[in-house]
Design a protein around this motif. Sequence first.
Motif, PDB file in Angstrom:
ATOM      1  N   ILE A 137       0.839  -1.204   0.000  1.00  0.00           N
ATOM      2  CA  ILE A 137       0.000   0.000   0.000  1.00  0.00           C
ATOM      3  C   ILE A 137       0.869   1.247   0.000  1.00  0.00           C
ATOM      4  O   ILE A 137       0.619   2.211  -0.731  1.00  0.00           O
ATOM      5  N   ILE A 138       1.929   1.253   0.824  1.00  0.00           N
ATOM      6  CA  ILE A 138       2.824   2.407   0.870  1.00  0.00           C
ATOM      7  C   ILE A 138       3.476   2.639  -0.490  1.00  0.00           C
ATOM      8  O   ILE A 138       3.565   3.776  -0.977  1.00  0.00           O
ATOM      9  N   ASN A 139       3.932   1.573  -1.138  1.00  0.00           N
ATOM     10  CA  ASN A 139       4.544   1.718  -2.464  1.00  0.00           C
ATOM     11  C   ASN A 139       3.536   2.194  -3.504  1.00  0.00           C
ATOM     12  O   ASN A 139       3.856   3.006  -4.380  1.00  0.00           O
ATOM     13  N   ASN A 140       2.295   1.680  -3.408  1.00  0.00           N
ATOM     14  CA  ASN A 140       1.285   2.057  -4.397  1.00  0.00           C
ATOM     15  C   ASN A 140       0.855   3.513  -4.243  1.00  0.00           C
ATOM     16  O   ASN A 140       0.490   4.160  -5.231  1.00  0.00           O
ATOM     17  N   VAL A 141       0.860   4.019  -3.025  1.00  0.00           N
ATOM     18  CA  VAL A 141       0.532   5.434  -2.819  1.00  0.00           C
ATOM     19  C   VAL A 141       1.511   6.310  -3.597  1.00  0.00           C
ATOM     20  O   VAL A 141       1.124   7.263  -4.283  1.00  0.00           O
ATOM     21  N   THR A 142       2.789   5.972  -3.503  1.00  0.00           N
ATOM     22  CA  THR A 142       3.807   6.742  -4.225  1.00  0.00           C
ATOM     23  C   THR A 142       3.637   6.612  -5.738  1.00  0.00           C
ATOM     24  O   THR A 142       3.641   7.604  -6.469  1.00  0.00           O
ATOM     25  N   MET A 143       3.469   5.390  -6.199  1.00  0.00           N
ATOM     26  CA  MET A 143       3.398   5.156  -7.640  1.00  0.00           C
ATOM     27  C   MET A 143       2.183   5.832  -8.267  1.00  0.00           C
ATOM     28  O   MET A 143       2.308   6.572  -9.255  1.00  0.00           O
ATOM     29  N   LEU A 144       1.010   5.622  -7.688  1.00  0.00           N
ATOM     30  CA  LEU A 144      -0.206   6.143  -8.315  1.00  0.00           C
ATOM     31  C   LEU A 144      -0.282   7.666  -8.245  1.00  0.00           C
ATOM     32  O   LEU A 144      -0.796   8.306  -9.169  1.00  0.00           O
ATOM     33  N   SER A 145       0.201   8.253  -7.162  1.00  0.00           N
ATOM     34  CA  SER A 145       0.137   9.712  -7.065  1.00  0.00           C
ATOM     35  C   SER A 145       0.972  10.368  -8.156  1.00  0.00           C
ATOM     36  O   SER A 145       0.569  11.380  -8.741  1.00  0.00           O
ATOM     37  N   ILE A 146       2.131   9.801  -8.452  1.00  0.00           N
ATOM     38  CA  ILE A 146       2.962  10.340  -9.519  1.00  0.00           C
ATOM     39  C   ILE A 146       2.315  10.119 -10.883  1.00  0.00           C
ATOM     40  O   ILE A 146       2.275  11.010 -11.735  1.00  0.00           O
ATOM     41  N   ILE A 147       1.769   8.923 -11.076  1.00  0.00           N
ATOM     42  CA  ILE A 147       1.161   8.603 -12.367  1.00  0.00           C
ATOM     43  C   ILE A 147      -0.055   9.486 -12.641  1.00  0.00           C
ATOM     44  O   ILE A 147      -0.205  10.054 -13.737  1.00  0.00           O
ATOM     45  N   LEU A 148      -0.939   9.613 -11.655  1.00  0.00           N
ATOM     46  CA  LEU A 148      -2.195  10.332 -11.884  1.00  0.00           C
ATOM     47  C   LEU A 148      -1.959  11.818 -12.169  1.00  0.00           C
ATOM     48  O   LEU A 148      -2.560  12.375 -13.088  1.00  0.00           O
ATOM     49  N   THR A 149      -1.110  12.467 -11.368  1.00  0.00           N
ATOM     50  CA  THR A 149      -0.880  13.897 -11.600  1.00  0.00           C
ATOM     51  C   THR A 149      -0.118  14.133 -12.896  1.00  0.00           C
ATOM     52  O   THR A 149      -0.446  15.055 -13.660  1.00  0.00           O
ATOM     53  N   GLY A 150       0.891  13.329 -13.151  1.00  0.00           N
ATOM     54  CA  GLY A 150       1.640  13.497 -14.393  1.00  0.00           C
ATOM     55  C   GLY A 150       0.790  13.224 -15.610  1.00  0.00           C
ATOM     56  O   GLY A 150       0.827  13.981 -16.602  1.00  0.00           O
ATOM     57  N   ALA A 151       0.005  12.143 -15.551  1.00  0.00           N
ATOM     58  CA  ALA A 151      -0.847  11.812 -16.697  1.00  0.00           C
ATOM     59  C   ALA A 151      -1.923  12.874 -16.918  1.00  0.00           C
ATOM     60  O   ALA A 151      -2.299  13.161 -18.060  1.00  0.00           O
TER      61      ALA A 151
END
Length: 375
Positions: free
Chosen positions: A183-197
């Motif tokens: 969950i901790i890793n996914n928070v980092t990954m998705l936050s970067i993906i969603l804002t950048g995308a």
Amino acid sequence: MLHSLKNIWRLGVKELWSLWRDPVMLVLIVYTFTASVYTSASAMPETLHHAPIAIVDQDQSPLSARISSAFYPPQFMPPQMLEWQQVDPGMDAGRFTFALTIPPGFQRDVLAGKKAELQLNVDATRMSQAFSGSGYIQQIVTAEITEFTQRHRSASALPVDLELRARFNPSLNKVWFGGLMQIINNVTMLSIILTGAALIREREHGTIEHLLVMPVTPTEIMLAKVWSMGAVVLVAAGVSLNLVVRGFLQVPIEGSIPLFMAGAALCLFATTAMGIFMATVARSMPQFGLLMVLTLLPLQLLSGGMTPRESMPQLVQDIMLLAPTTHFVELGQAILYRGAGLDVVWKPFAALAVIGAALFALSLARFRKTISQMA
């Protein structure tokens, strides 16, 4: 100030509607915080589990039968009894990881005090099983031979008694660790993906030009993307923590979930700003994806979530203090595993606030420069 807050709110709602109309991103969010968390915790055990083993018993003695019966679940699957001609084809076909050969006269040589040898073939392509399983098999065989030669099961009394107490995870269950860290890793990954995308999608669709002619500032545009995408990830993480980790995986949570979510919000402030910065550098989604690979791997591997930071070189430890994930992992483990309060984790909270502010200022400067070039 009130007018600016209204702009930030309305632009954020626009981002949420854009995300709602993107089925690929919605599927990614659902998968990341459900199936990905569950499989990461339960489907990849690091300890020996159901390892396939074959035994060639050419001795057919009580000792060889005793050794054969010592391998049982959950560490090993029930042994397959083979002839020696079947070992190589079975290993080539990948039907078992270990093949133990007991030669003729093995029991006779052991009882006579002569040199006796066993042959263990290991499929080393199954690296995790091969490494730990070889040690398991050696210990099992040695223990069975020792007890057989002594004619009884006995344990020698040692002058020192080591009392082992495993805190925070008494059964050393990997699932407890894997689910929360995913969950901790996914928070980092998705936050970067969603804002950048979101930013790249506006550039590709041409809607960024519409924003340039509206009475909004770059700060308002950035804050809108940060709060909207951060809120999506925060809600998804909270649902996953309660539904998947506590519900399906039955992982006990020792600390305060609201305190952990507050730390996650601070981390999201930093990582969403990082995603916007990367989106201003990349010219397209493929380039953004390549930047993601270069960024996410160090953030996840060197943050202390997979291996302790104390085991890393000092230079790496010092550099990773600048990464938000390092402090997020620290506070997440302290709160969720050890039940720590704010008096214990205030330093990671303060570090996340400082790093988030610095990343937001850097991203805002880059975002303003990008917009001015487009204008």
